[in-house]
Scaffold this motif. Sequence first.
Motif, short mmCIF file in Angstrom:
data_model
loop_
_atom_site.label_atom_id
_atom_site.label_comp_id
_atom_site.label_asym_id
_atom_site.label_seq_id
_atom_site.Cartn_x
_atom_site.Cartn_y
_atom_site.Cartn_z
N GLN A 73 0.84 -1.07 0.01
CA GLN A 73 -0.01 0.14 -0.05
C GLN A 73 0.74 1.25 -0.10
O GLN A 73 2.03 1.28 0.75
CB GLN A 73 -0.70 -0.11 1.17
N ILE A 74 0.61 2.06 -0.85
CA ILE A 74 1.48 3.47 -0.95
C ILE A 74 0.92 4.31 0.40
O ILE A 74 -0.19 4.51 0.86
CB ILE A 74 1.13 4.45 -2.01
N PRO A 75 2.21 4.44 1.05
CA PRO A 75 1.68 5.19 2.50
C PRO A 75 1.27 6.69 2.40
O PRO A 75 1.54 7.47 1.74
CB PRO A 75 3.14 5.02 3.15
N ALA A 76 0.37 6.88 3.12
CA ALA A 76 -0.23 7.90 3.28
C ALA A 76 0.77 9.13 4.15
O ALA A 76 1.78 8.57 4.83
CB ALA A 76 -1.51 8.17 4.19
N ALA A 77 0.58 10.29 3.91
CA ALA A 77 1.46 11.31 4.50
C ALA A 77 1.60 11.12 6.11
O ALA A 77 2.75 11.29 6.56
CB ALA A 77 1.01 12.76 4.24
N SER A 78 0.52 10.79 6.75
CA SER A 78 0.43 10.76 8.19
C SER A 78 1.09 9.67 8.64
O SER A 78 1.49 9.55 9.96
CB SER A 78 -1.10 10.47 8.57
N GLN A 79 1.54 8.78 7.91
CA GLN A 79 2.34 7.52 8.19
C GLN A 79 3.74 7.97 8.17
O GLN A 79 4.56 6.94 8.98
CB GLN A 79 2.13 6.42 7.41
N PHE A 80 4.32 8.69 7.78
CA PHE A 80 5.86 9.01 7.90
C PHE A 80 6.15 9.71 9.27
O PHE A 80 5.47 10.33 10.03
CB PHE A 80 6.00 10.02 6.95
N PRO A 81 7.40 9.55 9.47
CA PRO A 81 7.87 10.01 10.74
C PRO A 81 7.48 11.53 10.95
O PRO A 81 7.67 12.14 10.14
CB PRO A 81 9.35 9.61 10.79
N ALA A 82 7.25 12.03 12.35
CA ALA A 82 7.32 13.10 12.70
C ALA A 82 8.57 13.80 12.57
O ALA A 82 8.40 14.94 12.14
CB ALA A 82 6.73 13.19 13.95
N ASP A 83 9.76 13.31 12.60
CA ASP A 83 10.84 13.87 12.29
C ASP A 83 11.29 13.51 11.10
O ASP A 83 12.30 12.74 10.93
CB ASP A 83 11.94 13.59 13.14
N ARG A 84 10.56 14.01 9.88
CA ARG A 84 10.93 13.67 8.58
C ARG A 84 12.24 13.99 8.25
O ARG A 84 12.90 13.04 7.42
CB ARG A 84 9.81 14.15 7.93
N PRO A 85 12.87 14.96 8.58
CA PRO A 85 14.12 15.39 8.18
C PRO A 85 15.15 14.22 8.70
O PRO A 85 16.17 14.15 7.88
CB PRO A 85 14.45 16.84 8.91
N ALA A 86 15.10 13.95 9.87
CA ALA A 86 16.22 13.10 10.31
C ALA A 86 15.94 11.65 9.63
O ALA A 86 17.00 10.91 9.46
CB ALA A 86 15.76 12.72 12.00
N TRP A 87 14.60 11.26 9.66
CA TRP A 87 14.59 9.98 8.67
C TRP A 87 15.09 9.97 7.28
O TRP A 87 15.88 9.17 6.71
CB TRP A 87 12.93 9.80 8.63
N SER A 88 14.76 11.23 6.65
CA SER A 88 15.51 11.49 5.30
C SER A 88 17.13 11.49 5.16
O SER A 88 17.74 10.97 4.30
CB SER A 88 14.87 12.72 4.51
N ALA A 89 17.64 12.07 6.24
CA ALA A 89 18.97 12.57 6.23
C ALA A 89 19.52 10.98 6.53
O ALA A 89 20.73 10.66 5.95
CB ALA A 89 19.34 13.41 7.38
N MET A 90 19.17 10.28 7.43
CA MET A 90 19.25 8.98 7.74
C MET A 90 19.41 8.01 6.20
O MET A 90 20.48 7.15 5.95
CB MET A 90 18.73 8.22 8.73
N ALA A 91 18.38 8.26 5.47
CA ALA A 91 18.22 7.53 4.13
C ALA A 91 19.59 8.12 3.43
O ALA A 91 19.91 7.07 2.56
CB ALA A 91 16.83 7.88 3.61
#
Length: 441
Positions: free
Chosen positions: A238-256
């Motif tokens: 299932q394509i995730p909804a925006a609400s399912q992404f981490p609250a700290d999206r920058p940290a999650w993206s930087a770790m990517a």
Amino acid sequence: MSKGTEDHLKQAHSGSHKLKWLAGAVAVIGMAGLAACGGTTQDAGTQPVQSSSATTGVDPKQSPVELVDYPSSSTWGKLPSLDRRILLQVADIHRVFSRPGGAAGIWDEGFRPDRTPMVLGPRQGTETPSYAYVIGHPDPGKLGDATRVDLPAELGLPDVYRITKGSGLGAFVSQPFWSTELGGVKTWVMAYGKGEYEDLTAAAKRSYATAEYWVTASIMVHELFHYYQAKFRFQGPQIPAASQFPADRPAWSAMALLEHQVLRQGATTAEQARQILRTFLAVRRARDAMATPDVRANEQHQLLLEGTARYVEVLYVRAAGRTPPGDRIQLDTPLDLYREVAPPMPGRAYPDGKRLSELLDLLHSGHSWRAKLYTDDVGLEKLVREKVTPPAPAEGDRLISRAKQDHDYESLLRLVREADLPERKRETMEALKSMNLKIGA
């Protein structure tokens, strides 16, 4: 800081305040087509796991397809130059995959682009081609007014037919690559055209592949691998909804981005691969802890779907005697950054999935891992975990800390925060809409 990270950050900071909206918008298009499959840039710092002594140093992205004279064919020289170029590339694919051990060296005997029925047609924009070539179809007469084309025997192609009307032409859609049933046979359909690869407009990139350059052959192999994957009927998450992404999206993206830098490290032995993958698993565990199951499943699916297709594409390019472009992801503008890390189809899934495949080659001393990848419905990460024991939490924390130091994680995090990715998404969608492109949900 690693040399690769330093190069990334220099380019990113120099470009972060001069947005190239048109180029950036093109980069965000979530099509597994020209922009996504052939758009990597060269990176001299990436050491390939495999190499070929036959490689000529010819970059398919930059090298034009030179026309060849074949006196044995009276019609060859009369064909449009673009048609001859695309037929030369199809012939090259047939040459590489049909020679002894060719298909097995790239994937397995089940993946045979040289045995795939094709319909290829030239066009501009999204219009239906006025004619097309039918290659490898068992009954081309069912696709239209098929007339056999007298091609040089040296090409090594099966009989090729030209059609100017019929279901074969009706099969073309707005996408450049497509597969459908024609004449009772599953057939791959491709539209090709002309244009400078780097300078195509977004609409043109969605509409055709540039047959003038060898990059089109590698894109064809990539897309044909998706055709091969379809027979396993594995379901995307299932394509995730925006609400399912981490609250700290920058940290999650930087770790990517950190995960990408870890995978880019060179390896020539199983032990080197194992050490890279232990750090990868530690970073992945930390990232997974921030996200919901749908987000994790989507990312794993994209690594499998696009990463293995890129891996196969690169093996073909090497087997053909050319040099694949590097796998440095684009961080030149905030929009580039958004494309690389934003689901549902992050651009880094292509090089990262390819790199995981190469490291699995080292761990397995060859390609034995590929047989179970689709038939057993497992992903790349699960295969990695079968060969590499994930580090315990304390050791994983140490590995992450070391990776953050080596790749200047704080600069990556600052870069992501300044990019304001959710805002870039809104701006990107508006840019695409202004270009009258059809955008998915």
